[in-house]
Design a protein around this motif. Structure first.
Motif, PDB file in Angstrom:
ATOM      1  N   UNK A  91       0.870  -1.175   0.000  1.00 53.53           N
ATOM      2  CA  UNK A  91       0.000   0.000   0.000  1.00 53.53           C
ATOM      3  C   UNK A  91       0.909   1.228   0.000  1.00 53.53           C
ATOM      4  N   UNK A  92       0.858   2.012  -1.052  1.00 55.09           N
ATOM      5  CA  UNK A  92       1.751   3.168  -1.187  1.00 55.09           C
ATOM      6  C   UNK A  92       1.033   4.424  -0.692  1.00 55.09           C
ATOM      7  N   UNK A  93       1.348   4.816   0.532  1.00 51.68           N
ATOM      8  CA  UNK A  93       0.639   5.932   1.133  1.00 51.68           C
ATOM      9  C   UNK A  93       1.412   7.225   1.218  1.00 51.68           C
ATOM     10  N   UNK A  94       2.655   7.259   0.750  1.00 51.47           N
ATOM     11  CA  UNK A  94       3.443   8.491   0.841  1.00 51.47           C
ATOM     12  C   UNK A  94       2.902   9.525  -0.139  1.00 51.47           C
ATOM     13  N   UNK A  95       2.728  10.738   0.331  1.00 51.43           N
ATOM     14  CA  UNK A  95       2.282  11.819  -0.541  1.00 51.43           C
ATOM     15  C   UNK A  95       1.558  12.882   0.256  1.00 51.43           C
ATOM     16  N   UNK A  96       1.177  13.933  -0.407  1.00 57.60           N
ATOM     17  CA  UNK A  96       0.458  15.023   0.243  1.00 57.60           C
ATOM     18  C   UNK A  96       0.982  16.355  -0.236  1.00 57.60           C
ATOM     19  N   UNK A  97       0.097  17.267  -0.528  1.00 57.32           N
ATOM     20  CA  UNK A  97       0.506  18.589  -1.005  1.00 57.32           C
ATOM     21  C   UNK A  97       1.330  19.300   0.064  1.00 57.32           C
ATOM     22  N   UNK A  98       2.432  19.866  -0.344  1.00 60.42           N
ATOM     23  CA  UNK A  98       3.292  20.613   0.575  1.00 60.42           C
ATOM     24  C   UNK A  98       2.775  22.040   0.731  1.00 60.42           C
ATOM     25  N   UNK A  99       2.417  22.646  -0.396  1.00 60.51           N
ATOM     26  CA  UNK A  99       1.964  24.036  -0.394  1.00 60.51           C
ATOM     27  C   UNK A  99       0.644  24.159  -1.140  1.00 60.51           C
ATOM     28  N   UNK A 100      -0.121  25.153  -0.773  1.00 61.49           N
ATOM     29  CA  UNK A 100      -1.335  25.528  -1.485  1.00 61.49           C
ATOM     30  C   UNK A 100      -1.158  26.957  -1.982  1.00 61.49           C
ATOM     31  N   UNK A 101      -1.107  27.109  -3.291  1.00 62.79           N
ATOM     32  CA  UNK A 101      -0.972  28.444  -3.876  1.00 62.79           C
ATOM     33  C   UNK A 101      -1.344  28.366  -5.349  1.00 62.79           C
ATOM     34  N   UNK A 102      -1.777  29.470  -5.948  1.00 61.19           N
ATOM     35  CA  UNK A 102      -2.051  29.460  -7.387  1.00 61.19           C
ATOM     36  C   UNK A 102      -0.796  29.016  -8.149  1.00 61.19           C
ATOM     37  N   UNK A 103      -0.982  28.354  -9.259  1.00 56.08           N
ATOM     38  CA  UNK A 103       0.148  27.762  -9.965  1.00 56.08           C
ATOM     39  C   UNK A 103       1.208  28.803 -10.326  1.00 56.08           C
ATOM     40  N   UNK A 104       0.771  29.971 -10.737  1.00 55.11           N
ATOM     41  CA  UNK A 104       1.725  31.012 -11.137  1.00 55.11           C
ATOM     42  C   UNK A 104       2.599  31.468  -9.969  1.00 55.11           C
ATOM     43  N   UNK A 105       2.179  31.175  -8.748  1.00 55.46           N
ATOM     44  CA  UNK A 105       2.935  31.596  -7.568  1.00 55.46           C
ATOM     45  C   UNK A 105       3.960  30.545  -7.116  1.00 55.46           C
ATOM     46  N   UNK A 106       3.930  29.351  -7.710  1.00 54.89           N
ATOM     47  CA  UNK A 106       4.914  28.325  -7.360  1.00 54.89           C
ATOM     48  C   UNK A 106       6.278  28.656  -7.958  1.00 54.89           C
ATOM     49  N   UNK A 107       7.325  28.440  -7.176  1.00 52.71           N
ATOM     50  CA  UNK A 107       8.686  28.523  -7.690  1.00 52.71           C
ATOM     51  C   UNK A 107       9.043  27.172  -8.320  1.00 52.71           C
ATOM     52  N   UNK A 108       9.973  27.159  -9.307  1.00 52.61           N
ATOM     53  CA  UNK A 108      10.322  25.893  -9.960  1.00 52.61           C
ATOM     54  C   UNK A 108      10.754  24.799  -8.984  1.00 52.61           C
ATOM     55  N   UNK A 151      -8.633  20.526  -8.777  1.00 53.75           N
ATOM     56  CA  UNK A 151      -8.768  21.340  -7.579  1.00 53.75           C
ATOM     57  C   UNK A 151      -7.886  22.563  -7.670  1.00 53.75           C
ATOM     58  N   UNK A 152      -8.228  23.574  -6.934  1.00 52.21           N
ATOM     59  CA  UNK A 152      -7.484  24.824  -7.016  1.00 52.21           C
ATOM     60  C   UNK A 152      -6.285  24.820  -6.066  1.00 52.21           C
ATOM     61  N   UNK A 153      -5.275  25.609  -6.441  1.00 51.82           N
ATOM     62  CA  UNK A 153      -4.116  25.936  -5.603  1.00 51.82           C
ATOM     63  C   UNK A 153      -3.181  24.764  -5.334  1.00 51.82           C
ATOM     64  N   UNK A 154      -3.212  23.735  -6.163  1.00 48.12           N
ATOM     65  CA  UNK A 154      -2.304  22.590  -5.946  1.00 48.12           C
ATOM     66  C   UNK A 154      -2.029  21.863  -7.259  1.00 48.12           C
ATOM     67  N   UNK A 155      -1.781  22.621  -8.310  1.00 46.03           N
ATOM     68  CA  UNK A 155      -1.590  22.027  -9.633  1.00 46.03           C
ATOM     69  C   UNK A 155      -0.444  21.006  -9.660  1.00 46.03           C
ATOM     70  N   UNK A 156       0.728  21.277  -9.063  1.00 44.40           N
ATOM     71  CA  UNK A 156       1.780  20.249  -9.108  1.00 44.40           C
ATOM     72  C   UNK A 156       1.370  18.961  -8.400  1.00 44.40           C
ATOM     73  N   UNK A 157       0.686  19.084  -7.274  1.00 47.04           N
ATOM     74  CA  UNK A 157       0.183  17.913  -6.562  1.00 47.04           C
ATOM     75  C   UNK A 157      -0.843  17.175  -7.423  1.00 47.04           C
ATOM     76  N   UNK A 158      -1.724  17.924  -8.080  1.00 42.83           N
ATOM     77  CA  UNK A 158      -2.708  17.308  -8.967  1.00 42.83           C
ATOM     78  C   UNK A 158      -2.020  16.525 -10.074  1.00 42.83           C
ATOM     79  N   UNK A 159      -0.962  17.113 -10.624  1.00 42.40           N
ATOM     80  CA  UNK A 159      -0.219  16.432 -11.692  1.00 42.40           C
ATOM     81  C   UNK A 159       0.416  15.150 -11.168  1.00 42.40           C
TER      82      UNK A 159
END
Length: 262
Positions: A91-108, A151-159
């Motif tokens: 059962x692979x349970x590791x994961x979880x959004x680190x930050x919540x912010x609009x995608x344009x506000x994420x640093x690379x 969902x909003x504010x977590x595009x990298x996590x969604x990906x």
């Protein structure tokens, strides 16, 4: 509800098992007879394993490893072999959004960190487990995904979680002929005790707190039931998918989000 002896004689590896959904899965699987390895990079996973082991009837052990690395995943599988002699269920349970912010506000570098947190541990753990499942003549992989592929504010996590869903489907196709099922559960918003390890070790800015509140509002509004799920409501479907009751299910992602399909 505990199904006595449902996993008797089986070995289960649960990653991300020190807290939250992963801990719930490990505890209930052990109560249902499984020998369980709790894998996490948090040192208190050992404490959790000891508590679960004391209750039985299955045995519980811990492996401390960084599952964002392949070496960590290999070490976890080796620990399961040493403790219990094989692996039947992952059962692979590791994961979880680190930050919540609009995608344009994420640093690379923040985008890369989200992918390392929520996609790579699943890829590494599945890869490291497959040889051991083959040695048992089959087995099950249950990937814990998310309905937050929309969902909003977590595009990298969604990906990242979209990647988990895709690899679940493709890996199931590859392994079906070897008696290995690969499935996923996609939890929605879930109420849980406060985290002992914070989601974002750097702490949230005032702006991020606002964006988090907006994301929570969106998640709640998108759910037909109008509420977050409980840990038990997430653990039960994962264990069903891992069990022999789900023997004709593979390649599927089961959304468990009160009607919000993501």
């Amino acid at each position: 509800m505990i199904f006595s002896e449902r996993f008797k004689g089986q070995v289960m590896v649960v990653t991300g098992a020190a807290q939250g959904i992963g801990l719930g899965v490990a505890a209930r699987a052990c109560a249902e007879g499984a020998d369980v390895l709790l894998a996490d990079r948090a040192e208190f996973a050992t404490e959790m394993a000891s508590e679960i082991d004391a209750k039985g009837p299955g045995r519980a052990r811990a492996a401390i490893a960084d599952l964002e690395t392949y070496e960590g995943a290999e070490a976890v599988m080796a620990a399961a072999i040493e403790a219990f002699g094989g692996i039947d269920i992952l059962v692979t349970g590791v994961g979880g959004a680190i930050r919540m912010r609009p995608y344009a506000e994420f640093e690379p570098d923040q985008i890369e960190a989200e992918i390392r947190r929520s996609l790579m541990p699943t890829l590494w753990s599945c890869h490291a487990a497959i040889p051991h499942l083959r040695k048992r003549g089959g087995g099950v992989i249950v990937n814990v995904s998310s309905n937050a592929t929309r969902g909003i504010h977590r595009v990298p996590y969604s990906a990242a979680k979209g990647g988990v869903n895709a690899m679940t489907a493709s890996l199931a196709m590859e392994l079906a002929g070897e008696n290995i099922r690969v499935v996923a559960s996609a939890p929605g918003g879930t109420s849980a005790p406060p985290r002992r390890v914070p989601r974002n070790a750097e702490g949230d800015s005032e702006a991020e707190k606002t964006w988090m509140a907006e994301a929570v509002e969106q998640v709640t509004a998108s759910t037909m039931m109008g509420r977050y799920g409980t840990l038990d409501e997430q653990v039960a479907p994962i264990l069903f998918l891992a069990s022999r009751e789900a023997s004709y299910i593979t390649g599927s992602t089961l959304v468990v989000a009160g009607g919000d399909t993501g």
